[in-house]
Design an enzyme around this catalytic site. Structure first.
Site, PDB file in Angstrom:
ATOM      1  N   ARG A   1      60.537 -11.938  20.003  1.00 16.86           N
ATOM      2  CA  ARG A   1      60.563 -12.056  18.543  1.00 16.86           C
ATOM      3  C   ARG A   1      61.415 -10.949  17.941  1.00 16.86           C
ATOM      4  NH1 ARG A   1      57.428 -16.072  17.324  1.00 16.86           N
ATOM      5  NH2 ARG A   1      55.639 -16.481  18.662  1.00 16.86           N
TER       6      ARG A   1
ATOM      7  N   HIS B   1      73.691 -12.520  22.517  1.00 15.13           N
ATOM      8  CA  HIS B   1      72.366 -13.106  22.294  1.00 15.13           C
ATOM      9  C   HIS B   1      72.467 -14.241  21.288  1.00 15.13           C
ATOM     10  CE1 HIS B   1      72.925  -9.782  19.457  1.00 15.13           C
ATOM     11  NE2 HIS B   1      72.214 -10.490  18.589  1.00 15.13           N
TER      12      HIS B   1
END
Ligand code: AMP
Length: 115
Positions: A29, A100
């Site tokens: 997260r 990412h």
């Protein structure tokens, strides 16, 4: 990635809520969520930006996208929808230099990309 914050997360040197991991990638997260669901998918292979991923290793990027889609299905928001984003370098707003993919979901998202 060896000197990025994501490397420290992978090696559990700093805390993060890791939601998925396999031999190729991991996901956790985002610490500053931009949507109700905001998860980062990071390959274990080191590439600073999308520019650095060679064509013969395109599978690295494909795996990130497929893992995000699988996560969306498993969490039950795939049908409502979601967004995936990869920021690259300064104009893209990249701040961590290990490639990412952002997964954003959980509410209708605004339009994007305007300076
Ligand atoms: P980018 O700006 O595309 O490079 O994305 C980097 C993301 O990493 C940002 O959304 C940050 O909020 C997130 N981030 C930075 N440090 C951490 C951390 N310690 N744990 C989780 N997410 C982080």
């Amino acid at each position: 990635m060896s000197d990025t914050i994501f490397h420290k997360i992978l090696h559990r040197q700093i805390p993060a809520e890791i939601v998925y991991e396999d031999e190729h990638l991991f996901a956790f997260r985002d610490i500053a969520p931009q949507a109700p669901v905001h998860v980062l998918f990071v390959p274990k292979r080191d590439y600073a930006t999308l520019n650095d991923v060679p064509e013969d290793d395109a599978v690295v990027i494909g795996r990130l996208a497929i893992a995000a889609a699988r996560y969306a299905k498993a969490q039950g928001f795939a049908e409502d929808g979601y967004r995936v984003v990869m920021n690259c370098n300064g104009h893209g707003g990249q701040t961590v230099f290990q490639v990412h993919l952002h997964l954003l979901a959980g509410a209708p998202l605004g339009r994007f990309g305007t300076p």
